[in-house]
Scaffold this active site. Structure first.
Site, short mmCIF file in Angstrom:
data_model
loop_
_atom_site.label_atom_id
_atom_site.label_comp_id
_atom_site.label_asym_id
_atom_site.label_seq_id
_atom_site.Cartn_x
_atom_site.Cartn_y
_atom_site.Cartn_z
N ASN A 1 -22.11 26.07 -21.21
CA ASN A 1 -22.66 25.08 -20.27
C ASN A 1 -22.06 25.17 -18.87
O ASN A 1 -20.87 25.42 -18.72
CB ASN A 1 -22.40 23.67 -20.82
CG ASN A 1 -23.08 23.45 -22.15
OD1 ASN A 1 -24.18 23.97 -22.37
ND2 ASN A 1 -22.44 22.71 -23.03
N LYS A 58 -23.60 27.42 -27.33
CA LYS A 58 -23.70 26.92 -25.95
C LYS A 58 -22.66 27.47 -24.99
O LYS A 58 -21.51 27.66 -25.33
CB LYS A 58 -23.59 25.38 -25.94
CG LYS A 58 -24.74 24.66 -26.56
CD LYS A 58 -26.07 24.87 -25.86
CE LYS A 58 -26.20 24.17 -24.54
NZ LYS A 58 -26.32 22.73 -24.61
N HIS A 107 -41.77 22.29 -4.22
CA HIS A 107 -42.07 21.46 -5.41
C HIS A 107 -41.64 22.13 -6.71
O HIS A 107 -42.21 21.87 -7.77
CB HIS A 107 -43.56 21.12 -5.48
CG HIS A 107 -44.12 20.63 -4.19
ND1 HIS A 107 -44.11 19.31 -3.81
CD2 HIS A 107 -44.67 21.31 -3.15
CE1 HIS A 107 -44.64 19.18 -2.62
NE2 HIS A 107 -44.99 20.39 -2.18
N ASN A 140 -0.16 -2.28 13.83
CA ASN A 140 -1.61 -2.11 14.01
C ASN A 140 -1.96 -0.84 14.78
O ASN A 140 -2.92 -0.15 14.44
CB ASN A 140 -2.20 -3.33 14.73
CG ASN A 140 -2.11 -4.57 13.86
OD1 ASN A 140 -1.68 -4.49 12.71
ND2 ASN A 140 -2.52 -5.72 14.40
N SER A 199 0.84 -1.21 0.00
CA SER A 199 0.00 0.00 0.00
C SER A 199 0.87 1.25 0.00
O SER A 199 0.39 2.34 0.23
CB SER A 199 -0.89 0.00 1.24
OG SER A 199 -0.09 -0.03 2.41
N SER A 229 -19.74 23.90 -26.38
CA SER A 229 -20.08 22.61 -26.96
C SER A 229 -19.26 22.42 -28.22
O SER A 229 -18.90 23.39 -28.90
CB SER A 229 -21.58 22.59 -27.28
OG SER A 229 -21.83 21.76 -28.39
N GLU A 250 -22.00 20.93 -12.75
CA GLU A 250 -22.37 19.52 -12.94
C GLU A 250 -21.28 18.61 -12.35
O GLU A 250 -21.58 17.58 -11.77
CB GLU A 250 -22.59 19.23 -14.43
CG GLU A 250 -23.82 19.96 -14.97
CD GLU A 250 -23.79 20.13 -16.48
OE1 GLU A 250 -23.11 19.38 -17.18
OE2 GLU A 250 -24.49 21.06 -16.97
N LYS A 280 -7.29 3.83 3.98
CA LYS A 280 -6.54 5.05 3.65
C LYS A 280 -6.85 5.54 2.23
O LYS A 280 -7.11 6.72 2.03
CB LYS A 280 -5.05 4.81 3.84
CG LYS A 280 -4.71 5.00 5.30
CD LYS A 280 -3.54 4.26 5.84
CE LYS A 280 -3.40 2.81 5.54
NZ LYS A 280 -4.28 1.93 6.38
N1 ARG Z 1 -0.35 -1.18 6.14
C1 ARG Z 1 -1.16 -1.81 7.14
C2 ARG Z 1 -2.55 -1.18 7.11
O1 ARG Z 1 -2.67 -0.09 6.71
C3 ARG Z 1 -0.58 -1.63 8.49
C4 ARG Z 1 -1.04 -2.62 9.47
C5 ARG Z 1 -0.44 -3.95 9.14
N2 ARG Z 1 -0.73 -4.92 10.12
C6 ARG Z 1 -0.73 -6.24 9.87
N3 ARG Z 1 -1.00 -7.02 10.85
N4 ARG Z 1 -0.53 -6.70 8.66
O2 ARG Z 1 -3.52 -1.77 7.48
#
Ligand code: ARG
Length: 463
Positions: A291, A289, A162, A116, A29, A283, A296, A331
């Site tokens: 717009n 036009k 309405h 964690n 990630s 357009s 939107e 995230k």
């Molecule tokens: N990158 C992980 C997340 O955002 C961090 C936590 C990872 N913990 C684990 N037990 N794999 O969730």
């Protein structure tokens, strides 16, 4: 300088086989959570300072770690840091780099914590500052809306129910309705700060830790008011994420409502506002036009913010305690929603500066549809001691008559009115005047000019 063995992922001692490339790609990630680097480093610094205070690590090691972390922070902010998918996320990327910079002593940083608790600590700090930025943008929008309102206290337009003409209102009053919404949005974001003020750091993987840590100390260091109360709840809890996503959704919904409003007003049928060329597009085939694409765009973006809220709700539904990989998506979802909203607020603020109300058209439209009928009914109650229901009936008869004669209420002769209600005198004619109607709504929160002026000056003082 000592390196993390073979520059491998930290769990390599147990897990012998190389992670499949496909899994490495989906499991990582880093491209998303690298945005948390500042928060991650601030959290780590608070953590090692606490470890020293509690005599869990030495002064020398603490200093080495902080030196390394600050070096990493500089490198990242100067775009000189090489993020690596192999190390999954921002926490592992930083830890690995720390090994490269200070050697084996980097191994002390993760004492008494887990990714964690680390990740939610970072995330809460990030959401707190994002909340502030959103509110600053909301302040701008509120300011710009009040600015138009100030110039249009006496601009009369139809108030709709309405989408049919209901009663005349001041354009300023209409706009101030949105100011109320945006102020509520601000308050909603601020209310979230309460749960964001509890520090997760120190709950470790899920049970807490056997080290003699001081969670109050780290909480204060990082700007939280106190630590969270239950370690299992803490690693599993993403309610603060939902609160943020919900607040974003409501705010986008408000933007979407006013965007829709302005699209209707800008249509050729209504023609109540003019949008400057800065905020319209042409357009490719129809040369005439102009717009309201940007409006939107704002209306459409609400779809994404609602979708993000639902993604998170769905991820959490049925997820047992405590940490699961499912949570990692939080995230990406939050960053997307946040960026969308900030972008929309900026665009909307720009649009507000490029709107010109078509006062004449607003007045003409308000002058249609027997819009002062309720004023006539109120007049009958006040001046001829009728019950409201009776007055309503009489007024409906008068409206029917005007409709048959194809006349506006104000064009009816007093003799014609008297045929339906003999008690009426010339005095009644003033109730058909739009300005008089607007100004008569003096009840608290109503559309009279004095009320609006009072509200505007109250809000200007506050912001
Ligand atoms: N990158 C992980 C997340 O955002 C961090 C936590 C990872 N913990 C684990 N037990 N794999 O969730």
């Amino acid at each position: 300088m000592a390196k993390n063995k073979n520059n491998q992922a930290i769990w390599r001692t147990r897990i012998k086989k190389k992670t499949s490339t496909l899994f490495q790609r989906v499991g990582s990630s880093i491209d998303i959570d690298k945005r948390l680097y500042k928060e991650d480093i601030a959290g780590s610094i608070a953590h090692v300072e606490m470890l020293l205070k509690q005599k869990i690590i030495s002064f020398k090691i603490k200093n080495k770690i902080i030196y390394g972390l600050q070096k990493i922070e500089k490198e990242i902010s100067k775009n000189k840091f090489e993020f690596n998918n192999k190390y999954e996320d921002i926490h592992m990327n930083i830890e690995n780099k720390l090994f490269q910079i200070i050697g084996e002593d980097a191994g002390y940083i993760h004492t008494a914590r887990s990714r964690n608790d680390q990740v939610i600590t970072d995330f809460k700090i990030w959401i707190k500052s994002a909340t502030k930025e959103i509110n600053l943008n909301l302040d701008q929008v509120i300011k710009s809306t009040i600015k138009i309102a100030e110039k249009n206290i006496e601009t009369i337009m139809p108030g709709f129910t309405h989408l049919k003409n209901a009663q005349p209102v001041s354009l300023a009053h209409y706009l101030m309705a949105y100011v109320e919404m945006f102020k509520r949005d601000k308050r909603r974001f601020i209310n979230n700060l309460e749960s964001l003020n509890e520090s997760p750091l120190g709950v470790a993987a899920l049970t807490g830790t056997s080290f003699n840590i001081d969670r109050n100390y780290t909480a204060k260091k990082m700007g939280f008011s106190r630590p969270t109360n239950n370690s299992i709840d803490t690693v599993s809890d993403r309610d603060f994420v939902l609160d943020f996503l919900f607040s974003i959704s409501v705010c986008s919904m408000h933007i979407s409502r006013i965007a829709e409003e302005l699209i209707i007003w800008n249509s050729d049928g209504f023609n109540l506002i003019h949008l400057s060329d800065k905020v319209v597009t042409g357009s490719s085939i129809m040369p005439q036009k102009k717009n309201p694409d940007l409006l939107e765009y704002l209306r459409g973006k609400t779809g994404s913010t609602f979708g993000n809220l639902f993604s998170m709700l769905t991820i959490l539904k049925g997820l047992p305690l405590s940490y699961f990989k499912d949570l990692q998506d939080d995230k990406e979802i939050v960053f997307k929603s946040n960026d969308t909203l900030v972008n929309c607020l900026k665009i909307f603020n720009e649009i507000l500066k490029n709107i010109l109300p078509n006062k004449k058209k607003m007045y003409e439209l308000a002058d249609n549809g027997y819009i002062t009928a309720t004023d006539l009914a109120d007049y009958l109650v006040k001046n001829h001691s009728m019950s409201f229901r009776k007055a309503y009936q009489k007024t409906a008869e008068i409206v029917n008559f005007a409709e048959k004669k194809k006349k506006k209420l104000k064009d009816l002769k007093i003799e014609e009115l008297k045929k339906i209600e003999p008690k009426l005198t010339n005095d009644v004619l003033k109730v058909f005047d739009l300005k008089n109607s607007v100004n008569s709504k003096k009840s608290y929160g109503g559309t009279s000019f004095v009320n609006i002026k009072r509200m505007i000056s109250k809000y200007r003082k506050k912001s």
